[in-house]
Design a protein around this motif. Sequence first.
Motif, PDB file in Angstrom:
ATOM      1  N   GLY A  46      59.791 -16.730  37.333  1.00  0.00           N
ATOM      2  CA  GLY A  46      60.452 -17.973  36.953  1.00  0.00           C
ATOM      3  C   GLY A  46      59.660 -18.785  35.944  1.00  0.00           C
ATOM      4  O   GLY A  46      60.236 -19.414  35.045  1.00  0.00           O
ATOM      5  N   LEU A  47      58.342 -18.791  36.084  1.00  0.00           N
ATOM      6  CA  LEU A  47      57.496 -19.535  35.145  1.00  0.00           C
ATOM      7  C   LEU A  47      57.447 -18.876  33.772  1.00  0.00           C
ATOM      8  O   LEU A  47      57.463 -19.556  32.735  1.00  0.00           O
ATOM      9  N   LEU A  48      57.377 -17.558  33.749  1.00  0.00           N
ATOM     10  CA  LEU A  48      57.241 -16.851  32.479  1.00  0.00           C
ATOM     11  C   LEU A  48      58.575 -16.638  31.770  1.00  0.00           C
ATOM     12  O   LEU A  48      58.618 -16.524  30.539  1.00  0.00           O
ATOM     13  N   GLY A  49      59.659 -16.572  32.535  1.00  0.00           N
ATOM     14  CA  GLY A  49      60.963 -16.229  31.974  1.00  0.00           C
ATOM     15  C   GLY A  49      61.405 -17.048  30.774  1.00  0.00           C
ATOM     16  O   GLY A  49      61.778 -16.477  29.735  1.00  0.00           O
ATOM     17  N   PRO A  50      61.403 -18.395  30.850  1.00  0.00           N
ATOM     18  CA  PRO A  50      61.853 -19.189  29.704  1.00  0.00           C
ATOM     19  C   PRO A  50      61.037 -18.942  28.436  1.00  0.00           C
ATOM     20  O   PRO A  50      61.591 -18.927  27.326  1.00  0.00           O
ATOM     21  N   LEU A  51      59.735 -18.751  28.586  1.00  0.00           N
ATOM     22  CA  LEU A  51      58.890 -18.480  27.418  1.00  0.00           C
ATOM     23  C   LEU A  51      59.145 -17.083  26.869  1.00  0.00           C
ATOM     24  O   LEU A  51      59.126 -16.880  25.653  1.00  0.00           O
ATOM     25  N   ILE A  52      59.375 -16.120  27.748  1.00  0.00           N
ATOM     26  CA  ILE A  52      59.702 -14.767  27.299  1.00  0.00           C
ATOM     27  C   ILE A  52      60.986 -14.784  26.486  1.00  0.00           C
ATOM     28  O   ILE A  52      61.084 -14.163  25.422  1.00  0.00           O
ATOM     29  N   VAL A  53      61.983 -15.524  26.970  1.00  0.00           N
ATOM     30  CA  VAL A  53      63.257 -15.627  26.261  1.00  0.00           C
ATOM     31  C   VAL A  53      63.080 -16.365  24.944  1.00  0.00           C
ATOM     32  O   VAL A  53      63.598 -15.941  23.901  1.00  0.00           O
ATOM     33  N   ALA A  54      62.338 -17.485  24.965  1.00  0.00           N
ATOM     34  CA  ALA A  54      62.128 -18.271  23.746  1.00  0.00           C
ATOM     35  C   ALA A  54      61.378 -17.483  22.681  1.00  0.00           C
ATOM     36  O   ALA A  54      61.638 -17.641  21.484  1.00  0.00           O
ATOM     37  N   ARG A  55      60.470 -16.623  23.100  1.00  0.00           N
ATOM     38  CA  ARG A  55      59.674 -15.838  22.160  1.00  0.00           C
ATOM     39  C   ARG A  55      60.304 -14.483  21.832  1.00  0.00           C
ATOM     40  O   ARG A  55      59.712 -13.670  21.156  1.00  0.00           O
ATOM     41  N   GLN A  56      61.504 -14.257  22.385  1.00  0.00           N
ATOM     42  CA  GLN A  56      62.237 -13.009  22.137  1.00  0.00           C
ATOM     43  C   GLN A  56      61.381 -11.785  22.488  1.00  0.00           C
ATOM     44  O   GLN A  56      61.256 -10.840  21.709  1.00  0.00           O
ATOM     45  N   MET A  57      60.817 -11.805  23.697  1.00  0.00           N
ATOM     46  CA  MET A  57      59.914 -10.743  24.141  1.00  0.00           C
ATOM     47  C   MET A  57      60.485  -9.936  25.303  1.00  0.00           C
ATOM     48  O   MET A  57      59.744  -9.323  26.067  1.00  0.00           O
ATOM     49  N   SER A  58      61.803  -9.917  25.436  1.00  0.00           N
ATOM     50  CA  SER A  58      62.412  -9.159  26.528  1.00  0.00           C
ATOM     51  C   SER A  58      62.067  -7.670  26.444  1.00  0.00           C
ATOM     52  O   SER A  58      61.785  -7.018  27.457  1.00  0.00           O
ATOM     53  N   PHE A  59      62.101  -7.141  25.230  1.00  0.00           N
ATOM     54  CA  PHE A  59      61.762  -5.727  25.038  1.00  0.00           C
ATOM     55  C   PHE A  59      60.295  -5.475  25.364  1.00  0.00           C
ATOM     56  O   PHE A  59      59.923  -4.405  25.862  1.00  0.00           O
ATOM     57  N   ALA A  60      59.451  -6.470  25.118  1.00  0.00           N
ATOM     58  CA  ALA A  60      58.030  -6.340  25.447  1.00  0.00           C
ATOM     59  C   ALA A  60      57.821  -6.245  26.952  1.00  0.00           C
ATOM     60  O   ALA A  60      56.932  -5.519  27.426  1.00  0.00           O
ATOM     61  N   VAL A  61      58.638  -6.967  27.732  1.00  0.00           N
ATOM     62  CA  VAL A  61      58.557  -6.867  29.186  1.00  0.00           C
ATOM     63  C   VAL A  61      58.882  -5.443  29.624  1.00  0.00           C
ATOM     64  O   VAL A  61      58.194  -4.853  30.465  1.00  0.00           O
ATOM     65  N   HIS A  62      59.939  -4.900  29.044  1.00  0.00           N
ATOM     66  CA  HIS A  62      60.315  -3.523  29.360  1.00  0.00           C
ATOM     67  C   HIS A  62      59.186  -2.556  28.995  1.00  0.00           C
ATOM     68  O   HIS A  62      58.830  -1.676  29.783  1.00  0.00           O
ATOM     69  N   GLY A  63      58.620  -2.747  27.803  1.00  0.00           N
ATOM     70  CA  GLY A  63      57.550  -1.864  27.358  1.00  0.00           C
ATOM     71  C   GLY A  63      56.314  -1.957  28.232  1.00  0.00           C
ATOM     72  O   GLY A  63      55.724  -0.933  28.623  1.00  0.00           O
ATOM     73  N   ALA A  64      55.908  -3.177  28.579  1.00  0.00           N
ATOM     74  CA  ALA A  64      54.714  -3.358  29.397  1.00  0.00           C
ATOM     75  C   ALA A  64      54.909  -2.783  30.801  1.00  0.00           C
ATOM     76  O   ALA A  64      53.993  -2.174  31.362  1.00  0.00           O
ATOM     77  N   SER A  65      56.100  -2.982  31.361  1.00  0.00           N
ATOM     78  CA  SER A  65      56.345  -2.442  32.702  1.00  0.00           C
ATOM     79  C   SER A  65      56.377  -0.919  32.704  1.00  0.00           C
ATOM     80  O   SER A  65      55.855  -0.276  33.626  1.00  0.00           O
ATOM     81  N   GLU A  66      56.961  -0.335  31.663  1.00  0.00           N
ATOM     82  CA  GLU A  66      56.983   1.133  31.583  1.00  0.00           C
ATOM     83  C   GLU A  66      55.573   1.689  31.395  1.00  0.00           C
ATOM     84  O   GLU A  66      55.203   2.708  31.985  1.00  0.00           O
ATOM     85  N   LEU A  67      54.767   1.026  30.579  1.00  0.00           N
ATOM     86  CA  LEU A  67      53.413   1.519  30.340  1.00  0.00           C
ATOM     87  C   LEU A  67      52.469   1.196  31.492  1.00  0.00           C
ATOM     88  O   LEU A  67      51.380   1.767  31.587  1.00  0.00           O
ATOM     89  N   SER A  68      52.901   0.295  32.374  1.00  0.00           N
ATOM     90  CA  SER A  68      52.169   0.112  33.620  1.00  0.00           C
ATOM     91  C   SER A  68      52.223   1.398  34.440  1.00  0.00           C
ATOM     92  O   SER A  68      51.255   1.772  35.114  1.00  0.00           O
TER      93      SER A  68
END
Length: 290
Positions: A46-68
């Motif tokens: 919840g804390l990170l979500g608005p900033l992720i959306v504002a910075r257009q980093m949704s694909f980065a979340v997917h990438g980081a989770s997959e590379l985890s």
Amino acid sequence: MSATTTLAAERSFSDLWDFSTTADLLGYDFVQHALLAMALLGLVGGLLGPLIVARQMSFAVHGASELSVTGAAAALLAGFSVNLGGVIGAVVAAAVFGWMGNKARERDSVIGVVMAFGLGIGVLFLALYGRIGTGFALLTGQVVSVGVQGLVAIAITAAIVVAVLAVIYRPLLFASTDPRVAQARGVPVRTLSVVFAIVMGLACAQGVQIIGALLVMSLLITPGAAAARITANPVRALMLSVVFAEVAAIGGLLLSLAPKLPVSVFVTIISFVIYVACRIVGSRRVYRTR
């Protein structure tokens, strides 16, 4: 569909409303640990979500989770902590995304290139390890086996996220909404990008351990995206995002207990319903103002 399959499906559906079973399961330590872990993950998402959306980093979340998963697979092969390996994989990937993909027009291509390479290496590690089922568990999560160590890890991650955001939130928000003006005024845009990416990577790594790499976006993106549909105020969006994430996280776990279904199923459903409702509300508000 066979009669046995039909009966099993009907039984699972009826179990959704078996609150006595849910109440009984809540008395077990492993369920309480899972509930706390989901609550903490909901707070982080919840804390990170608005900033992720504002910075257009949704694909980065997917990438980081997959590379985890790649980092966790490497840890399995090397014989050390899977959680630590997942954190290292996600943080390294997120730092690369933040450094090389600082500009929005370059971000998607950088993430795509790094993720493809990382996933290929991850498949190699799992093949050498010889247990593909373990890799599947990393993709779907294992919240009921989070344990005390996993709970401590997500608690530390939540504390780090809160502490870092308390320090960098205002300049990061400025850099996210108007990066050119922020840079002209001396805001360290690239440094903030890397720091935020690393924090996001930590959150992704813990999310993978709990709800899996394929569904971590449901808590790190969807609540923030839903909040953005009904308010443009950053503080309100942050508060709503936390509420939405907690409802999805805790509600998803509670609904999954009696029917013994994967928690990720209900987390994603609740998140999606909240998002659709917020889109409808937001669209009506825009229509009324015209």
